[in-house]
Design an enzyme around this catalytic site. Structure first.
Site, PDB file in Angstrom:
ATOM      1  N   GLU A 217     -12.080  79.753  46.904  1.00 56.25           N
ATOM      2  CA  GLU A 217     -11.357  80.990  46.639  1.00 56.25           C
ATOM      3  C   GLU A 217     -11.354  82.005  47.783  1.00 56.25           C
ATOM      4  O   GLU A 217     -11.901  83.108  47.657  1.00 56.25           O
ATOM      5  CB  GLU A 217     -11.878  81.644  45.347  1.00 56.25           C
ATOM      6  CG  GLU A 217     -11.639  80.773  44.125  1.00 56.25           C
ATOM      7  CD  GLU A 217     -11.735  81.542  42.796  1.00 56.25           C
ATOM      8  OE1 GLU A 217     -12.081  82.733  42.802  1.00 56.25           O
ATOM      9  OE2 GLU A 217     -11.471  80.918  41.750  1.00 56.25           O
ATOM     10  N   GLU A 320     -11.498  74.693  38.471  1.00 55.58           N
ATOM     11  CA  GLU A 320     -12.020  75.740  37.600  1.00 55.58           C
ATOM     12  C   GLU A 320     -10.985  76.059  36.528  1.00 55.58           C
ATOM     13  O   GLU A 320      -9.798  76.193  36.825  1.00 55.58           O
ATOM     14  CB  GLU A 320     -12.338  77.038  38.373  1.00 55.58           C
ATOM     15  CG  GLU A 320     -13.501  76.902  39.334  1.00 55.58           C
ATOM     16  CD  GLU A 320     -13.939  78.249  39.932  1.00 55.58           C
ATOM     17  OE1 GLU A 320     -13.584  79.293  39.362  1.00 55.58           O
ATOM     18  OE2 GLU A 320     -14.614  78.234  40.963  1.00 55.58           O
TER      19      GLU A 320
END
Ligand SMILES: *[C@@H]1O[C@H](CO)[C@@H](O)[C@H](O)[C@H]1NC(C)=O
Length: 408
Positions: A217, A320
């Site tokens: 991320e 995720e």
């Protein structure tokens, strides 16, 4: 034809009595760095094991003496290095146990993703930075358990030098400006990656680690266009080259080379492949939280429709996702899970299945996360696979989505 996954299981089963690790033995296994082909990735993240996120581990964090601190950095700074190391040691030793790993395997899951901070290689930490010390022996132990249980491991550089995204506990240090995006910090991350690649190939405990994710991320181009572009142009190809160079130095056979994983285009930092010297042995990660997608209608049918019709990038791994719904509706009657009725639990089971089916149209999935310790004062199983299984909101067989799915 036997799938690569069962070939690996068979190989591990028939060689479980082996003792000394030798490179030859590893190289004899052409499937060492297997990636399930017939079988999809079905996994859970071990969130808060090596980078604690207080929002999902409230009591644990308070018990460590860190209550009120935002992240690992501020807790280490407050406690002092030695006291912090002691508190974190106890956490690393007890948060994820061998029983957890065996339970994960027994639920039909085949993968764990392990988020780690660069500071687990302690010589990369600069003076004036505050990170706990001593985690590495627990990482060694954990991947060894995964090997014994036959679980595939994605090793994920989740907290980068300087923090790769602002104001996030998962980076280890919530900062206003992400300082990762310069060559000095790229270099520290690259040193981490080549060191980890070396460790994976030379330490028997890491036998099932098949994928190394170079940065979790990073910033989005919409908010930090020059930082994102710089990373894609420089750090991404450098990461590829340094990991492959570390493998070449060890004469790692082609079939044993790691999959090098990047956030995919859908993440929003740009096209990860645009500057890579090669895409051979690469893999891509997509995080799909309907909770934060404003285009999804915030109703039960809205969420189900979104999942049933979702089509992620071909082959991508959804690294995720969760059962959490949008914050403004999560505690209303339609979605609340406090003292949930059987009917409510059944709806979440269906939504689990719809998402699983969607993500298995691509490369598979890794749920965020395995274990939590009180969110908002209760057992918030929409984020916690272990609790959700106990509550009946996720089935005991991760391969049973088709039987449960509400999708047409
Ligand atoms: C469930 O109900 C009991 C009794 O009304 C209450 O004390 C408890 O806080 C509730 N649990 C949650 C998670 O809201």
């Amino acid at each position: 034809m036997q799938s690569k996954l069962s070939a690996l299981a068979l190989f591990l089963a028939t060689t479980s009595a082996w003792t000394p690790y030798t490179r030859d033995l590893v190289n004899a296994a052409s499937t060492k760095r297997w990636l399930p082909s017939a079988d999809k990735i079905r996994g859970v993240n071990l969130g808060s094991q090596f980078i604690i996120e207080p929002w999902m581990a409230t009591d644990e964090w308070a018990g460590m003496g860190c209550g009120g601190r935002n992240d690992e950095w501020t807790c280490v700074e407050a406690l002092g290095q030695d006291a912090a190391d002691e508190a974190f040691r106890k956490h690393w030793d007890t948060w994820t146990t061998r029983e957890d790993i065996d339970l994960i395997a027994s639920l039909g899951l085949n993968t764990i993703r392990i988020p780690v901070g660069f500071w687990i290689r302690e010589d990369l930490v600069n003076d004036g930075e505050h990170y706990p010390r001593g985690g590495l022996e627990f990482l060694d132990r954990l991947v060894g358990w995964a090997k014994d249980a036959g679980l595939y491991v994605i090793m994920d550089l989740h907290g980068g030098p300087g923090s790769q995204t602002p104001n996030q506990q998962f980076t280890g240090h919530g900062v206003d400006y992400p300082e990762f995006y310069n060559q000095e910090n790229y270099e520290r991350a690259l040193k981490f990656l080549e060191w980890m690649a070396d460790r994976i190939h030379t330490n028997q405990a890491y036998y099932n680690v098949g994928m190394l994710q170079v940065m979790n991320e990073p910033v989005h181009s919409s908010e930090y266009p020059s930082e994102a572009a710089d990373m894609i142009a420089k750090f991404y190809p450098q990461a590829y080259e340094r990991i492959r160079a570390a493998e070449a130095k060890l004469n790692v056979a082609d079939a044993d080379r790691l999959h090098i994983q990047y956030m995919g285009t859908a993440w929003g930092s740009g096209d990860p492949t645009s500057s890579l010297p090669s895409t051979e042995g690469t893999a891509f990660d997509d995080h799909r939280y309907y909770r934060w997608d404003p285009s999804v209608e915030r109703s039960k049918s809205g969420y189900i429709n979104a999942a049933c019709n979702d089509q992620r990038e071909d082959g991508i791994i959804v690294g995720e996702w969760s059962l959490a719904v949008a914050e403004d509706v999560e505690n209303n009657d339609e979605f609340s899970i406090r003292n949930a009725s059987q009917e409510q639990i059944e709806w979440y089971r269906g939504w689990w299945a719809a998402q699983v089916q969607a993500f298995e149209r691509s490369g598979g999935w890794v749920f965020w996360t395995w274990k939590c310790n009180w969110i908002g004062g209760f057992d918030e199983w929409r984020w916690c696979y272990k609790s959700a299984v106990a509550a009946g909101a996720i089935p005991r067989d991760a391969g049973s989505a088709a039987e449960i799915s509400p999708c047409q």
